[in-house]
Write a protein that holds these residues in place. Structure first.
Motif, PDB file in Angstrom:
ATOM      1  N   ALA A 179     -46.161  33.494 -21.100  1.00 16.98           N
ATOM      2  CA  ALA A 179     -44.901  33.523 -20.352  1.00 16.98           C
ATOM      3  C   ALA A 179     -45.148  33.268 -18.871  1.00 16.98           C
ATOM      4  CB  ALA A 179     -44.208  34.872 -20.558  1.00 16.98           C
ATOM      5  N   ILE A 183     -43.518  30.072 -16.898  1.00 17.54           N
ATOM      6  CA  ILE A 183     -42.571  30.355 -15.820  1.00 17.54           C
ATOM      7  C   ILE A 183     -43.082  29.784 -14.502  1.00 17.54           C
ATOM      8  CG2 ILE A 183     -41.565  32.217 -14.424  1.00 17.54           C
ATOM      9  CD1 ILE A 183     -41.459  33.871 -17.023  1.00 17.54           C
ATOM     10  N   ILE A 251     -39.518  26.295 -20.775  1.00 20.98           N
ATOM     11  CA  ILE A 251     -38.762  27.542 -20.758  1.00 20.98           C
ATOM     12  C   ILE A 251     -38.221  27.861 -22.147  1.00 20.98           C
ATOM     13  CG2 ILE A 251     -36.411  26.799 -20.232  1.00 20.98           C
ATOM     14  CD1 ILE A 251     -38.407  29.588 -18.487  1.00 20.98           C
ATOM     15  N   ASN A 255     -38.640  31.207 -25.106  1.00 22.72           N
ATOM     16  CA  ASN A 255     -37.314  31.782 -25.354  1.00 22.72           C
ATOM     17  C   ASN A 255     -36.631  32.247 -24.070  1.00 22.72           C
ATOM     18  OD1 ASN A 255     -37.487  31.447 -28.214  1.00 22.72           O
ATOM     19  ND2 ASN A 255     -38.750  33.291 -28.324  1.00 22.72           N
ATOM     20  N   GLY A 256     -36.887  31.533 -22.988  1.00 18.93           N
ATOM     21  CA  GLY A 256     -36.196  31.811 -21.738  1.00 18.93           C
ATOM     22  C   GLY A 256     -34.967  30.930 -21.609  1.00 18.93           C
ATOM     23  N   ASN A 273     -34.202  32.544 -16.272  1.00 15.38           N
ATOM     24  CA  ASN A 273     -34.081  33.915 -16.754  1.00 15.38           C
ATOM     25  C   ASN A 273     -35.009  34.120 -17.942  1.00 15.38           C
ATOM     26  OD1 ASN A 273     -32.150  34.643 -14.862  1.00 15.38           O
ATOM     27  ND2 ASN A 273     -30.425  34.134 -16.193  1.00 15.38           N
ATOM     28  N   TYR A 274     -35.698  35.238 -17.925  1.00 12.13           N
ATOM     29  CA  TYR A 274     -36.629  35.536 -19.020  1.00 12.13           C
ATOM     30  C   TYR A 274     -36.622  37.034 -19.304  1.00 12.13           C
ATOM     31  CZ  TYR A 274     -40.949  36.099 -21.658  1.00 12.13           C
ATOM     32  OH  TYR A 274     -41.868  36.437 -22.619  1.00 12.13           O
ATOM     33  N   LYS A 275     -36.473  37.381 -20.569  1.00  9.17           N
ATOM     34  CA  LYS A 275     -36.492  38.786 -20.982  1.00  9.17           C
ATOM     35  C   LYS A 275     -37.696  39.022 -21.869  1.00  9.17           C
ATOM     36  CE  LYS A 275     -33.740  42.489 -23.025  1.00  9.17           C
ATOM     37  NZ  LYS A 275     -32.435  42.879 -23.600  1.00  9.17           N
ATOM     38  N   SER A 276     -38.437  40.093 -21.557  1.00  9.69           N
ATOM     39  CA  SER A 276     -39.641  40.357 -22.339  1.00  9.69           C
ATOM     40  C   SER A 276     -40.013  41.824 -22.241  1.00  9.69           C
ATOM     41  CB  SER A 276     -40.804  39.505 -21.836  1.00  9.69           C
ATOM     42  OG  SER A 276     -42.000  39.835 -22.501  1.00  9.69           O
TER      43      SER A 276
END
Length: 286
Positions: A179, A183, A251, A255-256, A273-276
């Motif tokens: 990630a 990014i 991205i 899965n961003g 935007n990225y959630k992890s």
């Protein structure tokens, strides 16, 4: 249990056999049958959909992996092209001018030596730029926040543009290496596009982290563009188009989400935007 009727129709039913206890020696049983054909058909459809979705996801992952490899190859080609067209030509010019120095002509020699100094400075700058485009040690050692800050500082020095970094989070985080790398590459591409294609003089990279969402915003004061072309950008139409394709694929691979807003003459904003589930480091300590 499944049966086939005389007219060839396949039906499923659920059978229950219940013993009926009686005082006599003869044993009676009660057989209950329920038609579960519709339920079975729905279950089979669901199973098929699940299998189809799994296969589609696997194919999508394979396509993404293939596209990421293509992007990496294109990136290597760009770096090689920059080295060949920039550093290579400067080295050739450097050698030619050194060989052409005639010490008997003092005035011309002084001019050439002065030119060689400037050329050497440009050469050093070109080498630094090419090496900086590779993965920086700050990314693996300290994470995405310090790496992006270092990137803005170095690019500002190398290009003479005003490139600023603003950290709105009081928490430094570490993501998984995949990630962080993707990014970083997408942010780097967005900044490079602002410098090279948008001809921006002012670029602001803002980073924030709230509720497990890492958000990176790249604003520039460049010439902007009509975002309608984003729907029709082929991956190989130009270096700029390849860059947008590169950003979307990288991205998407983690899965961003990527958002691009721009208007002609009004600059561009790129949001990542990225959630992890991240490993959080507070105030520099784990």
């Amino acid at each position: 249990m499944a049966l086939t009727t005389l007219d060839g129709k396949r039906i499923w039913f659920d059978m229950s056999i219940i013993p009926m206890h009686q005082a006599s020696r003869q044993q009676s049983i009660l057989i209950l049958c329920s038609d579960i054909t519709q339920r079975k058909q729905n279950a089979l459809k669901l199973e098929q959909l699940t299998q189809d979705n799994f296969e589609e996801r696997m194919l999508q992952k394979k396509r993404q992996a293939s596209q990421i490899v293509e992007c990496q190859e294109e990136e290597r080609k760009r770096i090689a092209k920059d080295i060949h067209d920039g550093i290579g030509q400067m080295l050739t010019a450097l050698r030619f001018n050194i060989e052409s120095i005639d010490l008997a002509n003092k005035e011309k020699s002084v001019e050439k030596i002065s030119y060689l100094k400037d050329l050497t400075a440009d050469l050093i700058k070109g080498v630094r730029t090419a090496t900086f485009n590779l993965t920086p040690p700050e990314l693996s050692d300290h994470g995405i926040f310090p790496a992006l800050q270092k990137m803005t500082v170095e690019l500002s020095k190398l290009t003479g543009k005003t490139i600023l970094f603003e950290n709105k989070s009081d928490t430094n985080i570490r993501l998984d290496s995949l990630a962080e790398t993707n990014i970083y590459r997408v942010t780097q591409e967005a900044v490079n596009n602002a410098i090279k294609y948008a001809q921006a003089n002012y670029i602001l990279v803002t980073i924030n982290f709230k509720e497990a969402i890492l958000s990176i915003v790249i604003d520039d004061d460049g010439k902007g563009f009509n975002t309608n072309i984003l729907n029709d950008v082929p991956k190989n139409n130009s270096e700029g188009g390849m860059g947008l394709f590169f950003m979307k694929e990288h991205i998407s691979y983690i899965n961003g989400r990527l958002f691009i807003h721009s208007e002609p003459g009004k600059g561009t904003r790129v949001t990542i935007n990225y959630k992890s589930e991240q490993k959080t480091i507070l105030n520099g300590t784990e």
